[in-house]
Design an enzyme around this catalytic site. Structure first.
Site, PDB file in Angstrom:
ATOM      1  N   GLY A 168     -19.134   1.550   5.016  1.00 57.45           N
ATOM      2  CA  GLY A 168     -17.892   2.154   5.482  1.00 57.45           C
ATOM      3  C   GLY A 168     -16.710   1.645   4.697  1.00 57.45           C
ATOM      4  O   GLY A 168     -16.835   0.652   3.976  1.00 57.45           O
ATOM      5  N   PRO A 224     -13.143  -0.124   3.585  1.00 60.36           N
ATOM      6  CA  PRO A 224     -12.659  -1.479   3.852  1.00 60.36           C
ATOM      7  C   PRO A 224     -11.843  -1.536   5.149  1.00 60.36           C
ATOM      8  O   PRO A 224     -11.159  -0.584   5.492  1.00 60.36           O
ATOM      9  CB  PRO A 224     -11.731  -1.775   2.666  1.00 60.36           C
ATOM     10  CG  PRO A 224     -12.048  -0.773   1.635  1.00 60.36           C
ATOM     11  CD  PRO A 224     -12.637   0.400   2.314  1.00 60.36           C
ATOM     12  N   THR A 236     -17.533  -6.596   8.796  1.00 60.28           N
ATOM     13  CA  THR A 236     -17.713  -8.037   8.931  1.00 60.28           C
ATOM     14  C   THR A 236     -17.562  -8.451  10.391  1.00 60.28           C
ATOM     15  O   THR A 236     -18.329  -9.269  10.900  1.00 60.28           O
ATOM     16  CB  THR A 236     -16.687  -8.779   8.059  1.00 60.28           C
ATOM     17  OG1 THR A 236     -16.797  -8.279   6.729  1.00 60.28           O
ATOM     18  CG2 THR A 236     -16.935 -10.258   8.056  1.00 60.28           C
ATOM     19  N   GLU A 258      15.799  14.817   2.158  1.00 61.75           N
ATOM     20  CA  GLU A 258      14.959  14.573   3.335  1.00 61.75           C
ATOM     21  C   GLU A 258      15.075  15.701   4.359  1.00 61.75           C
ATOM     22  O   GLU A 258      14.083  16.139   4.935  1.00 61.75           O
ATOM     23  CB  GLU A 258      15.283  13.226   3.983  1.00 61.75           C
ATOM     24  CG  GLU A 258      14.941  12.011   3.127  1.00 61.75           C
ATOM     25  CD  GLU A 258      13.512  12.013   2.605  1.00 61.75           C
ATOM     26  OE1 GLU A 258      12.615  12.556   3.277  1.00 61.75           O
ATOM     27  OE2 GLU A 258      13.296  11.488   1.496  1.00 61.75           O
ATOM     28  N   ASP A 313       6.706  13.138  -4.177  1.00 63.24           N
ATOM     29  CA  ASP A 313       6.342  14.433  -3.600  1.00 63.24           C
ATOM     30  C   ASP A 313       5.478  15.221  -4.574  1.00 63.24           C
ATOM     31  O   ASP A 313       4.462  15.815  -4.201  1.00 63.24           O
ATOM     32  CB  ASP A 313       7.598  15.260  -3.303  1.00 63.24           C
ATOM     33  CG  ASP A 313       8.535  14.547  -2.353  1.00 63.24           C
ATOM     34  OD1 ASP A 313       8.044  13.709  -1.575  1.00 63.24           O
ATOM     35  OD2 ASP A 313       9.742  14.827  -2.390  1.00 63.24           O
TER      36      ASP A 313
HETATM   37  P1  ADP Z   1     -14.545  -4.865   6.788  1.00 60.46           P
HETATM   38  O1  ADP Z   1     -15.501  -5.988   6.754  1.00 60.46           O
HETATM   39  O2  ADP Z   1     -15.140  -3.567   7.219  1.00 60.46           O
HETATM   40  O3  ADP Z   1     -13.746  -4.693   5.528  1.00 60.46           O
HETATM   41  P2  ADP Z   1     -13.328  -6.506   8.770  1.00 60.46           P
HETATM   42  O4  ADP Z   1     -14.468  -6.658   9.673  1.00 60.46           O
HETATM   43  O5  ADP Z   1     -13.045  -7.629   7.851  1.00 60.46           O
HETATM   44  O6  ADP Z   1     -13.454  -5.177   7.902  1.00 60.46           O
HETATM   45  O7  ADP Z   1     -12.040  -6.157   9.643  1.00 60.46           O
HETATM   46  C1  ADP Z   1     -10.819  -6.806   9.457  1.00 60.46           C
HETATM   47  C2  ADP Z   1     -10.092  -6.970  10.753  1.00 60.46           C
HETATM   48  O8  ADP Z   1      -9.670  -5.717  11.274  1.00 60.46           O
HETATM   49  C3  ADP Z   1     -10.945  -7.566  11.844  1.00 60.46           C
HETATM   50  O9  ADP Z   1     -10.949  -8.951  11.786  1.00 60.46           O
HETATM   51  C4  ADP Z   1     -10.267  -7.051  13.101  1.00 60.46           C
HETATM   52  O10 ADP Z   1      -9.155  -7.855  13.428  1.00 60.46           O
HETATM   53  C5  ADP Z   1      -9.760  -5.706  12.675  1.00 60.46           C
HETATM   54  N1  ADP Z   1     -10.691  -4.650  13.078  1.00 60.46           N
HETATM   55  C6  ADP Z   1     -11.355  -3.810  12.249  1.00 60.46           C
HETATM   56  N2  ADP Z   1     -12.117  -2.948  12.937  1.00 60.46           N
HETATM   57  C7  ADP Z   1     -11.952  -3.245  14.231  1.00 60.46           C
HETATM   58  C8  ADP Z   1     -12.484  -2.708  15.462  1.00 60.46           C
HETATM   59  N3  ADP Z   1     -13.342  -1.682  15.468  1.00 60.46           N
HETATM   60  N4  ADP Z   1     -12.085  -3.267  16.622  1.00 60.46           N
HETATM   61  C9  ADP Z   1     -11.215  -4.300  16.633  1.00 60.46           C
HETATM   62  N5  ADP Z   1     -10.690  -4.853  15.530  1.00 60.46           N
HETATM   63  C10 ADP Z   1     -11.036  -4.337  14.337  1.00 60.46           C
HETATM   64 ZN    ZN Z   2      10.665  13.830  -0.949  1.00 57.37          ZN
HETATM   65 MG    MG Z   3     -15.854  -7.285   5.217  1.00 57.21          MG
END
Ligand code: ADP
Ligand code: ZN
Ligand code: MG
Length: 611
Positions: A211, A213, A218, A435, A511
């Site tokens: 998925g 970032p 994680t 705008e 734009d």
């Molecule tokens: P990835 O590993 O997919 O890049 P992370 O797991 O590092 O993303 O997510 C970064 C932060 O974003 C998490 O520590 C959390 O605080 C927040 N976050 C992301 N997705 C969620 C979720 N589904 N629910 C709650 N917090 C989330």
């Molecule tokens: Zn504009």
């Molecule tokens: Mg990650």
């Protein structure tokens, strides 16, 4: 942001720091003593050149000479001369004779700063300590589990965690229900493989979370560590491939050995793409040998163990397209769990998770906030809540208000307001009309999102103003009409400038870029042009990371695409100009209001437009 390593590290390297700190301070003090203080205490010294010194000796003006290593100190015989003199040392074998002849007392000192203990400390102990210190740092980087012992070199730096230490559970993950369910299913198998074996079901060895970032891959893994109640090894792909050749493969071997001892357990490899990139791409230099060895080792380890052993390999990546095909074969990471960007409901749920520990004012409407953030990731949402809380503190409030949250959205989108940047009157008028041009065109079209806010406060991102539109609902599919409307709205700014000032400015650059992007995808990917119809002219390299595309067509087709894009934009521009002309009265009225106020809410804008 909570990086995996940061949150989950078992031993605390911070504890070691103070000792080094004291040592450093200790030696700095010693050095100060040795070099600085003597210099300070010898303020009344007069430096003379060597010739003057010799002349004074010959004239019998010198009383006493002290020869130091780097300089010669001497005093004068004359009573009223309190000064000490100083001159450089020159290789002068005749000097001693000369002094003798002139009846001068002379001695050669062992200089203070060269006392044997200090010399010993400076030349032996300090380097050793610096060396150890650097060695420690290196060892920590190489990741020998923090023991700092060179003998453990090549050991896996994956750490074992039990749930209590991680402290995350699925309650911390909002949305992503499919992913959570799929993972729990697999964990069930780890606990009672019998039930599955009886039917003859084979569980996947490897599960891949894919998925964009910031969507919580994680985080889900961390939470699983808490939920699964089995040992959990966690390592990041980039930690495998580090400084020295051969350590990556050794580390994989060691990791699997540890895992087998602890089975049933979960091994989590974050950022799998760091080792899992397709082999044989990228290079003459052979710089990838190390990574390939590591990958090969991983593949053979995954083949080597039986799924019945109860080891689940969980990995995460946001670049599945670069992964080596061998990794995705049955028996390896054959199960993919998508972790997608949250929709409106999920965004609201994620906001709720992150405001749990935040004091909110009465007026906060998380639904409204979630609506303003289509396409935002969980990480973005967490960030916005935090920004909002910081803003509330800054203004000395006891709770976070809706305004704080909305303002922090704008900070994330456009940067902080630039307080000291004051626009010239001329420019300010141009921006105001520009705008309002966008907003008017947006409001006058049927299939376009309502205007939420117009502002001409300059921002740190370089934006001079913007018009914020907020969709009522999340849209997955966009119709051709909606896309054309969007382009037309984007054209509205420049069209207003042209109509009112009869001159155009550089303010429309962004734009134009956006409009071109939309028009181009319409032609090349969505089959929305009459000339090409449903022919794929471009493919996207990574569905999760931006606009990186590959053109699939011959060069002369490419120039036809450009023509088509140009046509689309031109048509939209003409349409926008037409709409602005039809509403010129309102344009002036609202632009003047915006010029004064600098910000108009969507509600106020619609009132002015409709009365
Ligand atoms: P990835 O590993 O997919 O890049 P992370 O797991 O590092 O993303 O997510 C970064 C932060 O974003 C998490 O520590 C959390 O605080 C927040 N976050 C992301 N997705 C969620 C979720 N589904 N629910 C709650 N917090 C989330
Ligand atoms: Zn504009
Ligand atoms: Mg990650």
């Amino acid at each position: 942001m909570m990086g995996m390593t940061k949150d989950m590290k078992k031993e605390d390297p911070q504890k070691k720091q103070p000792i080094y700190l004291y040592l450093v301070i200790f030696f700095v003090v010693i050095l100060l003593n040795a070099y600085i203080f003597p210099a300070i205490s010898e303020k009344s010294i007069k430096e003379v050149d060597y010739g003057t010194f010799l002349k004074m000796v010959d004239d019998e003006n010198v009383d006493e000479v002290i020869m130091n290593q780097n300089f010669i100190e001497f005093t004068s015989t004359s009573e009223n001369d309190e000064l000490k003199y100083k001159t450089g040392v020159i290789d002068d074998p005749g000097l001693v004779d000369r002094l003798h002849k002139a009846n001068v007392k002379f001695t050669k000192t062992i200089p203070k700063e060269n006392s044997p203990i200090l010399t010993f400390i400076l030349s032996w102990i300090v380097p050793i300590i610096i060396f150890l210190f650097i060695g420690q740092l290196l060892m920590r980087r190489i990741g020998t589990g923090g023991t700092g012992n060179a003998l453990t070199f090549g050991k896996s730096n994956a750490r074992v965690y039990v749930e209590a230490e991680v402290g995350k559970s699925f309650d911390d993950v909002a949305g992503q229900d499919e992913a959570k369910e799929a993972l729990l299913e697999i964990v069930k198998f780890l606990h009672s493989p019998q039930n599955f074996k009886e039917i003859g079901a084979k569980m996947p060895k490897g599960v891949l979370l894919v998925g964009p970032p910031g969507t919580g891959k994680t985080l889900i893994a961390k939470a699983l560590a808490g939920e699964s109640k089995v040992p959990f090894f966690s390592i990041s792909g980039s930690e495998f491939v580090e400084m020295f050749v051969g350590t990556g493969a050794a580390r994989v071997r060691d990791l699997f050995k540890q895992a087998e001892e602890k089975a049933p357990c979960i091994v989590f490899i974050d950022e799998l793409d760091a080792i899992g990139k397709r082999r044989g791409i990228g290079g003459i230099q052979g710089g990838n040998d190390e990574r390939e060895q590591t990958l090969n080792q991983l593949l053979s380890e995954m083949d080597g163990f039986d799924a019945d052993k109860g080891i689940l390999i969980l990995a995460a990546t946001n670049r599945p397209e670069v992964l080596d095909k061998a990794l995705l074969r049955p028996g390896r990471f054959d199960r993919r769990i998508p972790v997608e960007l949250p929709d409106l409901t999920a965004r609201k749920a994620i906001l709720k998770v992150h405001v749990r520990d935040v004091k909110l004012a009465e007026d906060v409407d998380l639904h409204e906030i979630a609506k303003m953030l289509p396409g935002a990731s969980g990480a973005d949402l967490a960030n916005i809540v935090n920004e909002g809380a910081l803003r509330a503190v800054k203004f000395g409030r006891k709770a976070v208000t809706q305004e704080d949250l909305e303002e922090s959205i704008e900070v994330v989108i456009a940067g902080y307001p630039r307080k000291n940047k004051v626009l010239q009157k001329n420019d300010k008028w141009t921006v105001a009309y520009h705008e309002v041009g966008h907003a008017l065109v947006a409001a006058k079209q049927s299939h376009s999102a309502p205007v939420h806010k117009i502002t001409i406060v300059p921002r740190t991102s370089g934006s001079l103003g913007y018009t914020l539109q907020v969709e009522e609902t999340d849209q997955v599919l966009m119709s051709k009409e909606q896309m054309l409307n969007k382009i037309t709205t984007l054209m509205g700014g420049r069209a207003a400038e042209e109509l009112v000032f009869n001159r155009i400015t550089s303010g429309a650059a962004n734009d134009i870029e956006q409009a071109t992007k939309i028009a181009r995808t319409m032609v090349t990917r969505y089959g929305m042009s009459d000339n090409f119809g449903m022919m794929a002219l471009e493919t996207v390299k990574n569905p999760y990371l931006g606009e990186d595309t590959t053109l699939l067509v011959a060069p002369d087709t490419a120039s036809k695409i450009d023509e088509e894009v140009q046509m689309t934009i031109k048509t939209c521009y003409d349409k926008a100009l037409e709409m602005i002309k039809d509403n010129e009265g309102k344009l002036h009225e609202i632009a003047e209001y915006l010029f004064e106020e600098e910000t108009i809410t969507g509600k106020k804008f619609m009132e002015k437009l409709n009365d």
